[in-house]
Design a protein around this motif. Structure first.
Motif, PDB file in Angstrom:
ATOM      1  N   GLY A   1      39.588  31.441  40.444  1.00 57.00           N
ATOM      2  CA  GLY A   1      40.242  31.444  39.146  1.00 57.00           C
ATOM      3  C   GLY A   1      41.242  32.578  38.973  1.00 57.00           C
ATOM      4  O   GLY A   1      41.822  33.083  39.938  1.00 57.00           O
ATOM      5  N   ASN A   2      41.415  33.005  37.736  1.00 58.72           N
ATOM      6  CA  ASN A   2      42.430  33.994  37.367  1.00 58.72           C
ATOM      7  C   ASN A   2      42.066  35.378  37.907  1.00 58.72           C
ATOM      8  O   ASN A   2      40.968  35.880  37.645  1.00 58.72           O
ATOM      9  CB  ASN A   2      42.544  34.043  35.839  1.00 58.72           C
ATOM     10  CG  ASN A   2      43.802  34.768  35.391  1.00 58.72           C
ATOM     11  OD1 ASN A   2      44.215  35.755  35.976  1.00 58.72           O
ATOM     12  ND2 ASN A   2      44.412  34.272  34.316  1.00 58.72           N
ATOM     13  N   PRO A   3      42.971  36.034  38.643  1.00 55.10           N
ATOM     14  CA  PRO A   3      42.674  37.359  39.206  1.00 55.10           C
ATOM     15  C   PRO A   3      42.956  38.518  38.262  1.00 55.10           C
ATOM     16  O   PRO A   3      42.867  39.679  38.663  1.00 55.10           O
ATOM     17  CB  PRO A   3      43.621  37.420  40.410  1.00 55.10           C
ATOM     18  CG  PRO A   3      44.820  36.649  39.958  1.00 55.10           C
ATOM     19  CD  PRO A   3      44.282  35.532  39.099  1.00 55.10           C
ATOM     20  N   SER A   4      43.312  38.226  37.007  1.00 53.85           N
ATOM     21  CA  SER A   4      43.717  39.287  36.082  1.00 53.85           C
ATOM     22  C   SER A   4      42.664  40.377  35.941  1.00 53.85           C
ATOM     23  O   SER A   4      42.990  41.566  35.842  1.00 53.85           O
ATOM     24  CB  SER A   4      44.022  38.693  34.704  1.00 53.85           C
ATOM     25  OG  SER A   4      45.125  37.827  34.759  1.00 53.85           O
ATOM     26  N   MET A   5      41.372  39.998  35.922  1.00 62.42           N
ATOM     27  CA  MET A   5      40.321  40.985  35.722  1.00 62.42           C
ATOM     28  C   MET A   5      40.281  42.005  36.861  1.00 62.42           C
ATOM     29  O   MET A   5      39.931  43.177  36.639  1.00 62.42           O
ATOM     30  CB  MET A   5      38.968  40.281  35.594  1.00 62.42           C
ATOM     31  CG  MET A   5      37.827  41.205  35.174  1.00 62.42           C
ATOM     32  SD  MET A   5      38.113  42.023  33.589  1.00 62.42           S
ATOM     33  CE  MET A   5      38.051  40.607  32.485  1.00 62.42           C
ATOM     34  N   ALA A   6      40.652  41.583  38.072  1.00 60.40           N
ATOM     35  CA  ALA A   6      40.671  42.519  39.193  1.00 60.40           C
ATOM     36  C   ALA A   6      41.726  43.601  38.967  1.00 60.40           C
ATOM     37  O   ALA A   6      41.472  44.795  39.179  1.00 60.40           O
ATOM     38  CB  ALA A   6      40.939  41.767  40.502  1.00 60.40           C
ATOM     39  N   PHE A   7      42.928  43.192  38.544  1.00 64.86           N
ATOM     40  CA  PHE A   7      43.968  44.168  38.228  1.00 64.86           C
ATOM     41  C   PHE A   7      43.545  45.069  37.069  1.00 64.86           C
ATOM     42  O   PHE A   7      43.745  46.286  37.093  1.00 64.86           O
ATOM     43  CB  PHE A   7      45.276  43.455  37.869  1.00 64.86           C
ATOM     44  CG  PHE A   7      45.992  42.831  39.025  1.00 64.86           C
ATOM     45  CD1 PHE A   7      46.689  43.611  39.935  1.00 64.86           C
ATOM     46  CD2 PHE A   7      45.983  41.452  39.202  1.00 64.86           C
ATOM     47  CE1 PHE A   7      47.367  43.024  41.002  1.00 64.86           C
ATOM     48  CE2 PHE A   7      46.653  40.868  40.262  1.00 64.86           C
ATOM     49  CZ  PHE A   7      47.350  41.661  41.167  1.00 64.86           C
ATOM     50  N   MET A   8      42.960  44.463  36.041  1.00 63.72           N
ATOM     51  CA  MET A   8      42.627  45.210  34.834  1.00 63.72           C
ATOM     52  C   MET A   8      41.518  46.224  35.085  1.00 63.72           C
ATOM     53  O   MET A   8      41.571  47.352  34.581  1.00 63.72           O
ATOM     54  CB  MET A   8      42.236  44.248  33.714  1.00 63.72           C
ATOM     55  CG  MET A   8      43.389  43.393  33.213  1.00 63.72           C
ATOM     56  SD  MET A   8      42.891  42.147  31.999  1.00 63.72           S
ATOM     57  CE  MET A   8      42.408  43.209  30.639  1.00 63.72           C
ATOM     58  N   THR A   9      40.503  45.834  35.859  1.00 64.11           N
ATOM     59  CA  THR A   9      39.415  46.784  36.108  1.00 64.11           C
ATOM     60  C   THR A   9      39.873  47.916  37.000  1.00 64.11           C
ATOM     61  O   THR A   9      39.471  49.070  36.787  1.00 64.11           O
ATOM     62  CB  THR A   9      38.199  46.085  36.739  1.00 64.11           C
ATOM     63  OG1 THR A   9      38.610  45.357  37.910  1.00 64.11           O
ATOM     64  CG2 THR A   9      37.549  45.137  35.761  1.00 64.11           C
ATOM     65  N   PHE A  10      40.700  47.620  37.993  1.00 70.82           N
ATOM     66  CA  PHE A  10      41.255  48.709  38.802  1.00 70.82           C
ATOM     67  C   PHE A  10      41.981  49.700  37.900  1.00 70.82           C
ATOM     68  O   PHE A  10      41.738  50.911  37.952  1.00 70.82           O
ATOM     69  CB  PHE A  10      42.221  48.167  39.862  1.00 70.82           C
ATOM     70  CG  PHE A  10      42.960  49.261  40.602  1.00 70.82           C
ATOM     71  CD1 PHE A  10      42.421  49.825  41.739  1.00 70.82           C
ATOM     72  CD2 PHE A  10      44.184  49.738  40.145  1.00 70.82           C
ATOM     73  CE1 PHE A  10      43.084  50.854  42.414  1.00 70.82           C
ATOM     74  CE2 PHE A  10      44.855  50.760  40.805  1.00 70.82           C
ATOM     75  CZ  PHE A  10      44.298  51.313  41.943  1.00 70.82           C
ATOM     76  N   GLY A  11      42.881  49.194  37.069  1.00 75.34           N
ATOM     77  CA  GLY A  11      43.661  50.064  36.202  1.00 75.34           C
ATOM     78  C   GLY A  11      42.804  50.785  35.177  1.00 75.34           C
ATOM     79  O   GLY A  11      42.998  51.979  34.909  1.00 75.34           O
ATOM     80  N   ALA A  12      41.822  50.081  34.591  1.00 72.11           N
ATOM     81  CA  ALA A  12      40.983  50.690  33.556  1.00 72.11           C
ATOM     82  C   ALA A  12      40.159  51.843  34.118  1.00 72.11           C
ATOM     83  O   ALA A  12      40.088  52.926  33.516  1.00 72.11           O
ATOM     84  CB  ALA A  12      40.064  49.625  32.949  1.00 72.11           C
ATOM     85  N   PHE A  13      39.533  51.633  35.279  1.00 78.27           N
ATOM     86  CA  PHE A  13      38.711  52.705  35.849  1.00 78.27           C
ATOM     87  C   PHE A  13      39.562  53.832  36.413  1.00 78.27           C
ATOM     88  O   PHE A  13      39.140  54.995  36.386  1.00 78.27           O
ATOM     89  CB  PHE A  13      37.763  52.128  36.909  1.00 78.27           C
ATOM     90  CG  PHE A  13      36.545  51.483  36.318  1.00 78.27           C
ATOM     91  CD1 PHE A  13      35.446  52.248  35.979  1.00 78.27           C
ATOM     92  CD2 PHE A  13      36.519  50.129  36.063  1.00 78.27           C
ATOM     93  CE1 PHE A  13      34.322  51.664  35.409  1.00 78.27           C
ATOM     94  CE2 PHE A  13      35.401  49.524  35.493  1.00 78.27           C
ATOM     95  CZ  PHE A  13      34.295  50.292  35.169  1.00 78.27           C
TER      96      PHE A  13
END
Length: 399
Positions: A253-265
C-alpha cells in the motif's frame, strides 16, 4: 573580520528564535520541493516512463551529484557575495527546475525526451539546493553568532527533514488525486514563499580582503568528519530512493508512513537530544547513533510486514539525526570565520557525494537481488562510518 564582528550592524538584538525562524522556514520550503520529488519521481520514472531500477537510481542520485559539484562555487559565492545572494540565487533555480519538471510531464508519452527533461530538472534542482542551503546555513550562523552554530545546524536539519517528511506524502497524495503536474506546479510556488519570508533580513558583511584557503585544502581539513557523514548518509539515501518501490513490490500500500516516521523520529531526536554532542562529544554521539541506524537498516532488510519496515525507518531516523550537527560543529572549528561558508559547503559535499553514488549503486543491487537487499548496503555503510570515526577519534586522542 573577528568572531565578535559577526553581528549585523544596525540590527537590534533579538532572541535566537526570532532571528533564525525566517531562515528555518525558508529551508523548510526548499526541502518540501526535495521531499516532493523523492516521494513521486522514483515511481513516475519506473511506471510512467517505464525505466529500469538503475535508471531510477541515477535519476534519484543526479540531484545530489549536481549539488556536490557546485558546493565549491556555492561556498565561494556565499563568502564573497553574501549568504543572502547565494540563497536567493538558489531559489530562482528551484523555480526553473519546477518549470522543467512540468515540461517533462506534458510530453511523457514520448519517453526519451521526457526522461531527458527530468534529468535536466534534477541537475538544476541540485545546483539550486547547493546555493540555497549553503547560503541559508551560513546566513543563520552569521545572524546569531558562531557560538550558536551547533544550534543553527540542529534547527536547519529539522527544517530539512521535516520538509522531506511532509513533502513526500503530500506529493504522493497530490499525484494520486490531482496528477503529477500539480506536484511540479507546487515546486514552482514554494521558492517564492521561501523568498518572501526572508527578503527583509540583512545580508551578512563580507570580508573581501581575506586570503581564501583553496577548496581542496578545506576538504582535507574536514575529511574525517565528512567521510563519516558520507557513509552514514547512505542509509537515508536507500530509504528516500527505494522505500516507495519496496512497498509497491510487496503490495504493502501507501509508503507515506515510512517517510513520515523517518522524518518524525529524526526531528524528535534533534528536539529532545540536541545537547548530547556538547555533553558527551561529537565522536561518541556519532558512534552510538550509527549503531542505532545500522539496526534500523537491518530491520528493513529482514522485514516481512510494512510495520517492521516502518519501525526500521524510525530507528534509521533516530540514528541519523544527530550525526550531521555532531560532526559538523567539529568540522567548522577547523577553519577561519571568513571561510565558514566554504567549510559548510565542503562538509555538506560529502553528504551529496553519498546520495549521488548511493542511488545508482542501490539501483544495481535492487536489479541483481531485490529492493530489500539495498538495506544491507545501508547497514554495511553505517558500519564503515563507525570504523572511520573510531579510528579518527583514537588518532585525535593520541595526538
Amino acid at each position: 573580520m573577528s568572531e565578535k564582528n559577526q553581528a549585523i550592524p544596525g540590527i537590534p538584538e533579538k532572541s535566537f528564535a526570532g532571528t533564525i525562524t525566517p531562515v528555518i522556514l525558508s529551508v523548510f520550503s526548499v526541502y518540501l520541493t526535495v521531499g516532493m520529488t523523492l516521494g513521486t519521481l522514483p515511481a513516475y520514472v519506473k511506471n510512467e516512463l517505464q525505466c529500469s531500477a538503475l535508471v531510477v537510481g541515477i535519476v534519484a542520485g543526479l540531484q545530489s551529484l549536481a549539488t556536490l559539484l557546485t558546493r565549491a562555487y556555492a561556498g565561494k559565492l556565499t563568502d564573497t557575495k553574501g549568504a543572502k545572494t547565494s540563497k536567493h540565487a538558489g531559489l530562482a533555480l528551484i523555480l526553473l527546475s519546477g518549470l522543467i519538471y512540468i515540461g517533462a510531464s506534458m510530453i511523457d508519452t514520448y519517453i526519451l525526451p521526457a526522461l531527458c527533461l527530468i534529468i535536466l530538472a534534477r541537475i538544476v534542482h541540485g545546483i539550486s539546493e547547493s546555493l540555497a542551503v549553503t547560503g541559508a546555513l551560513t546566513w543563520g550562523i552569521g545572524l546569531v553568532g558562531p557560538q550558536k552554530s551547533g544550534k543553527v545546524m540542529t534547527w536547519n536539519g529539522i527544517a530539512m527533514y521535516a520538509g522531506i517528511a511532509v513533502g513526500a506524502p503530500l506529493a504522493i497524495t497530490m499525484k494520486s488525486t490531482l496528477g503529477i503536474s500539480y506536484v511540479f506546479a507546487t515546486i514552482i510556488l514554494l521558492p517564492v514563499l521561501s523568498w518572501v519570508v526572508t527578503y527583509r533580513l540583512a545580508n551578512l558583511p563580507v570580508d573581501t580582503g581575506h586570503v581564501r584557503t583553496p577548496f581542496y585544502k578545506v576538504i582535507g581539513l574536514i575529511a574525517p568528519q565528512g567521510l563519516g557523514l558520507a557513509f552514514a548518509s547512505i542509509g537515508f539515501a536507500c530509504i528516500s530512493s527505494f522505500i516507495a518501490l519496496l512497498f509497491s513490490q510487496q503490495h504493502w500500500g501507501n509508503p507515506s508512513m515510512a517517510f513520515m516516521t523517518f522524518g518524525a523520529f529524526y526531528i524528535l531526536t534533534r528536539v529532545f537530544f540536541s545537547s548530547l554532542p556538547d555533553r558527551f562529544g561529537g565522536y561518541r554521539v556519532a558512534l552510538v547513533s550509527l549503531a542505532v541506524e545500522v539496526a534500523g537498516q537491518l530491520l528493513i532488510f529482514t522485514a516481512s510486514s510494512p510495520a517492521v519496515v516502518i519501525l526500521g525507518c524510525s530507528l534509521t531516523g533516530i540514528g541519523f539525526s544527530l550525526i550531521f550537527p555532531a560532526l559538523g560543529v567539529l568540522a567548522i572549528k577547523k577553519v577561519a570565520p571568513q571561510m565558514r561558508g566554504t567549510a559548510l559547503g565542503a562538509y555538506a559535499a560529502f553528504f551529496d557525494l553519498a546520495l549521488g553514488l548511493a542511488g545508482p549503486a542501490a539501483g544495481i543491487i535492487a536489479g541483481w537481488y531485490s529492493y530489500q537487499a539495498v538495506y544491507v548496503f545501508g547497514a554495511v555503510s553505517g558500519l564503515l562510518a563507525a570504523f572511520i570515526l573510531f579510528l579518527n577519534s583514537k588518532k585525535t586522542s593520541q595526538s
